[in-house]
Structure formats: C-alpha cells, structure tokens
Design an enzyme around this catalytic site. Sequence first.
Site, PDB file in Angstrom:
ATOM      1  N   LYS A  16      17.961   6.556  -3.478  1.00  0.00           N
ATOM      2  CA  LYS A  16      17.987   6.456  -2.000  1.00  0.00           C
ATOM      3  C   LYS A  16      18.755   7.631  -1.387  1.00  0.00           C
ATOM      4  O   LYS A  16      18.293   8.250  -0.444  1.00  0.00           O
ATOM      5  CB  LYS A  16      18.663   5.136  -1.549  1.00  0.00           C
ATOM      6  CG  LYS A  16      17.995   3.879  -2.082  1.00  0.00           C
ATOM      7  CD  LYS A  16      18.675   2.643  -1.558  1.00  0.00           C
ATOM      8  CE  LYS A  16      20.112   2.466  -2.017  1.00  0.00           C
ATOM      9  NZ  LYS A  16      20.285   2.344  -3.482  1.00  0.00           N
ATOM     10  N   ARG A 130      25.236  10.260 -13.455  1.00  0.00           N
ATOM     11  CA  ARG A 130      25.342  10.841 -12.106  1.00  0.00           C
ATOM     12  C   ARG A 130      26.667  11.577 -11.923  1.00  0.00           C
ATOM     13  O   ARG A 130      27.721  11.059 -12.270  1.00  0.00           O
ATOM     14  CB  ARG A 130      25.229   9.738 -11.047  1.00  0.00           C
ATOM     15  CG  ARG A 130      25.557  10.239  -9.654  1.00  0.00           C
ATOM     16  CD  ARG A 130      25.106   9.322  -8.574  1.00  0.00           C
ATOM     17  NE  ARG A 130      25.736   8.014  -8.605  1.00  0.00           N
ATOM     18  CZ  ARG A 130      25.455   7.048  -7.742  1.00  0.00           C
ATOM     19  NH1 ARG A 130      24.523   7.242  -6.823  1.00  0.00           N
ATOM     20  NH2 ARG A 130      26.060   5.896  -7.810  1.00  0.00           N
ATOM     21  N   ARG A 173      26.223  -4.633 -10.022  1.00  0.00           N
ATOM     22  CA  ARG A 173      25.622  -4.152  -8.757  1.00  0.00           C
ATOM     23  C   ARG A 173      24.128  -4.474  -8.729  1.00  0.00           C
ATOM     24  O   ARG A 173      23.579  -4.809  -7.684  1.00  0.00           O
ATOM     25  CB  ARG A 173      25.852  -2.643  -8.608  1.00  0.00           C
ATOM     26  CG  ARG A 173      27.276  -2.320  -8.165  1.00  0.00           C
ATOM     27  CD  ARG A 173      27.620  -0.856  -8.388  1.00  0.00           C
ATOM     28  NE  ARG A 173      26.776   0.074  -7.699  1.00  0.00           N
ATOM     29  CZ  ARG A 173      26.627   1.356  -8.052  1.00  0.00           C
ATOM     30  NH1 ARG A 173      27.278   1.841  -9.089  1.00  0.00           N
ATOM     31  NH2 ARG A 173      25.838   2.141  -7.364  1.00  0.00           N
TER      32      ARG A 173
HETATM   33  P1  AP5 Z   1      21.039   8.439  -6.088  1.00  0.00           P
HETATM   34  O1  AP5 Z   1      20.188   9.175  -5.128  1.00  0.00           O
HETATM   35  O2  AP5 Z   1      22.507   8.700  -6.065  1.00  0.00           O
HETATM   36  O3  AP5 Z   1      20.714   6.861  -6.026  1.00  0.00           O
HETATM   37  P2  AP5 Z   1      21.072   5.770  -4.936  1.00  0.00           P
HETATM   38  O4  AP5 Z   1      19.904   4.872  -4.825  1.00  0.00           O
HETATM   39  O5  AP5 Z   1      21.562   6.431  -3.671  1.00  0.00           O
HETATM   40  O6  AP5 Z   1      22.244   5.031  -5.714  1.00  0.00           O
HETATM   41  P3  AP5 Z   1      23.642   4.471  -5.214  1.00  0.00           P
HETATM   42  O7  AP5 Z   1      24.386   4.080  -6.470  1.00  0.00           O
HETATM   43  O8  AP5 Z   1      24.349   5.464  -4.330  1.00  0.00           O
HETATM   44  O9  AP5 Z   1      23.216   3.250  -4.429  1.00  0.00           O
HETATM   45  P4  AP5 Z   1      24.054   2.045  -4.121  1.00  0.00           P
HETATM   46  O10 AP5 Z   1      23.183   1.425  -3.132  1.00  0.00           O
HETATM   47  O11 AP5 Z   1      24.459   1.195  -5.251  1.00  0.00           O
HETATM   48  O12 AP5 Z   1      25.468   2.685  -3.656  1.00  0.00           O
HETATM   49  P5  AP5 Z   1      26.105   2.868  -2.213  1.00  0.00           P
HETATM   50  O13 AP5 Z   1      26.883   4.105  -2.230  1.00  0.00           O
HETATM   51  O14 AP5 Z   1      25.105   2.652  -1.131  1.00  0.00           O
HETATM   52  O15 AP5 Z   1      20.465   8.745  -7.565  1.00  0.00           O
HETATM   53  C1  AP5 Z   1      21.106   8.226  -8.723  1.00  0.00           C
HETATM   54  C2  AP5 Z   1      21.075   9.277  -9.862  1.00  0.00           C
HETATM   55  O16 AP5 Z   1      19.719   9.469 -10.284  1.00  0.00           O
HETATM   56  C3  AP5 Z   1      21.590  10.664  -9.433  1.00  0.00           C
HETATM   57  O17 AP5 Z   1      22.274  11.234 -10.499  1.00  0.00           O
HETATM   58  C4  AP5 Z   1      20.297  11.456  -9.134  1.00  0.00           C
HETATM   59  O18 AP5 Z   1      20.459  12.848  -9.358  1.00  0.00           O
HETATM   60  C5  AP5 Z   1      19.305  10.830 -10.116  1.00  0.00           C
HETATM   61  N1  AP5 Z   1      17.940  10.772  -9.578  1.00  0.00           N
HETATM   62  C6  AP5 Z   1      17.554  10.453  -8.310  1.00  0.00           C
HETATM   63  N2  AP5 Z   1      16.202  10.449  -8.210  1.00  0.00           N
HETATM   64  C7  AP5 Z   1      15.723  10.747  -9.461  1.00  0.00           C
HETATM   65  C8  AP5 Z   1      14.398  10.896  -9.999  1.00  0.00           C
HETATM   66  N3  AP5 Z   1      13.294  10.719  -9.244  1.00  0.00           N
HETATM   67  N4  AP5 Z   1      14.294  11.199 -11.319  1.00  0.00           N
HETATM   68  C9  AP5 Z   1      15.399  11.378 -12.090  1.00  0.00           C
HETATM   69  N5  AP5 Z   1      16.677  11.257 -11.637  1.00  0.00           N
HETATM   70  C10 AP5 Z   1      16.834  10.955 -10.326  1.00  0.00           C
HETATM   71  O19 AP5 Z   1      27.089   1.595  -2.168  1.00  0.00           O
HETATM   72  C11 AP5 Z   1      28.245   1.535  -2.965  1.00  0.00           C
HETATM   73  C12 AP5 Z   1      29.026   0.267  -2.619  1.00  0.00           C
HETATM   74  O20 AP5 Z   1      29.435   0.307  -1.233  1.00  0.00           O
HETATM   75  C13 AP5 Z   1      28.263  -1.060  -2.751  1.00  0.00           C
HETATM   76  O21 AP5 Z   1      28.296  -1.547  -4.070  1.00  0.00           O
HETATM   77  C14 AP5 Z   1      29.050  -1.948  -1.764  1.00  0.00           C
HETATM   78  O22 AP5 Z   1      30.276  -2.377  -2.320  1.00  0.00           O
HETATM   79  C15 AP5 Z   1      29.370  -0.987  -0.636  1.00  0.00           C
HETATM   80  N6  AP5 Z   1      28.318  -0.976   0.388  1.00  0.00           N
HETATM   81  C16 AP5 Z   1      27.536   0.077   0.741  1.00  0.00           C
HETATM   82  N7  AP5 Z   1      26.686  -0.276   1.723  1.00  0.00           N
HETATM   83  C17 AP5 Z   1      26.928  -1.576   2.004  1.00  0.00           C
HETATM   84  C18 AP5 Z   1      26.359  -2.514   2.919  1.00  0.00           C
HETATM   85  N8  AP5 Z   1      25.346  -2.173   3.727  1.00  0.00           N
HETATM   86  N9  AP5 Z   1      26.848  -3.777   2.930  1.00  0.00           N
HETATM   87  C19 AP5 Z   1      27.869  -4.151   2.144  1.00  0.00           C
HETATM   88  N10 AP5 Z   1      28.443  -3.319   1.236  1.00  0.00           N
HETATM   89  C20 AP5 Z   1      27.975  -2.035   1.162  1.00  0.00           C
END
Ligand code: AP5
Length: 217
Positions: A16, A130, A173
């Site tokens: 994402k 990552r 997660r």
């Molecule tokens: P990446 O693009 O980083 O993936 P992502 O989907 O953004 O993963 P996140 O871990 O950031 O999502 P998340 O939703 O768990 O975390 P967030 O920060 O929102 O890609 C991942 C890896 O794969 C990278 O190394 C990339 O290079 C590689 N990659 C990407 N595409 C690829 C492809 N096509 N092929 C190969 N490799 C690829 O949330 C963190 C925490 O914050 C949550 O757990 C929660 O505690 C809190 N939080 C955040 N938002 C909320 C909310 N709305 N409500 C409540 N709590 C929240």
Amino acid sequence: MAPMYIVMLGPPGAGKGTQAKKLAEALNLVHVSTGDLFRENLKNETPLGQLAQQYMNKGELVPDDVTVAMVEERFARPDCEKGAVLDGFPRTPAQAEALESLLAKFDSDVKVVPFIKVPDDILVERLSGRWMSNSGRVYHEKYNPPLVKWIDDIDGSQLYQRDDDRPDTVRHRIEVYNEQTAPLINYYRDKGLLAEIDGTQPIEDVFQAIMESVKEG
Ligand code: AP5
C-alpha cells in the site's frame, strides 16, 4: 473540481505504502498514511505518539476515535485541498463511516478503492526484508534494494527495520487485519468502488493496474 480521494486497501506488507507514494506523485495528490503519521508523532515524542506506540508495538489497532481525530486534523491542512491517496485508513467499518462524514463536508466521496491482494506467506517475507528510510522511502533487501546496502539512495542516511516487522508481530498484524479490516472489502464492493489488484506482480505492473482502476473509477 471536487477533491479526489483514493483508499488503498490490503493486508500489512501488500504494498500500500509503495503504491500510494507512486500514485500520489503521478496524480499530484498528497499521500496520507496513518502509520507514518503515528510514527512521526512517536519520533517527536508527542502524547499521541506515546499512546499509539502501545498499540503499534503489539500489532493492535490504535482506537478509532484517536485515529479519526488525527485524520480530520490532517485533512484540514491546505495540501489536502485537491484530495489525497489514503494509505492505512480506513481500517475498520467505523473508520470508513467516519471518512464518509468527513468527505461529505468537502462535498466529496471516495473515488476508487484499489484492493491489493497478496497471500500471507509472501506478506511475511516482504515485511521481514523491508528496510525503511527516515524520510519514508521503502526498500526491500531482495525486491527493491537500495544502491548501497542499508543506505538510502536519496539522502545517504542509514536504513532501519520497523519494530513491528518482527515475525511474531507480523503474524498478529495479519490476524488483526483479517478480523477488523477485511470486512471493508465487502463494504466497498457493495458500493461498487472496489478494484481488485494482483499484488504479487512486480511493483511497476501493480502500479499500472492501479492507474487503470483510477481511470475507470
Ligand atoms: P509496503 O509498501 O511497505 O507495504 P504496506 O502495505 O504499506 O505495509 P505496512 O506494513 O506499512 O502496512 P500496515 O498497514 O501494516 O502498516 P501501517 O504503517 O499502515 O511494502 C512492504 C515490503 O514489500 C517493502 O519492503 C516493499 O519494498 C516490498 N514490496 C512492495 N510491493 C512489492 C511487490 N509488488 N513485489 C515485491 N516486493 C514488494 O500501520 C502500522 C500500525 O499503525 C498498525 O499496526 C496500527 O497499530 C497503527 N495504525 C495505522 N493506521 C491505523 C488506523 N487507521 N487505525 C488504527 N491503527 C492504525
């Protein structure tokens, strides 16, 4: 022109953040990531950051009211005038309803919801490899490596791994996603907004598929 809001949906590690950054740049919109906003607060040691940390370290969601208030404040900044690519928000049905109410104030609505689908075993591999930069750029040791190991291509700073990317926290997660966020798939499908994207393709191919969904949306 009414502002345009795009919601990126998908499990942790689906890509994402990677895609939201590219999309925001291509469409000249701002990238709003609730995860990045919480991490920024954490770095600045704000009370919101300290509160969020308790949930993030365990792989739990931060409570809806706290998250919605943070997003409302973010939307009020001038750079959101034309809309935004939302990454990690909404994450529960209550947040999705709150988003609708917030957007109604700008006479707007969600345009399209690209849902990036990736099987669980690939998610674990992506998150454990990552590497993050302090400026928010995202690398992968194998799939998107920096030019020099552990060094950011643009500003030369040291890359790091997120605390919540440990395998046990990643697995939790994914469980939390399945319980609390996956209901949004049908929520947006019923509204005719969902665009299913095969997230196992290379990053550029995923991006092209998302761009198509935005054009058609
Ligand atoms: P990446 O693009 O980083 O993936 P992502 O989907 O953004 O993963 P996140 O871990 O950031 O999502 P998340 O939703 O768990 O975390 P967030 O920060 O929102 O890609 C991942 C890896 O794969 C990278 O190394 C990339 O290079 C590689 N990659 C990407 N595409 C690829 C492809 N096509 N092929 C190969 N490799 C690829 O949330 C963190 C925490 O914050 C949550 O757990 C929660 O505690 C809190 N939080 C955040 N938002 C909320 C909310 N709305 N409500 C409540 N709590 C929240």
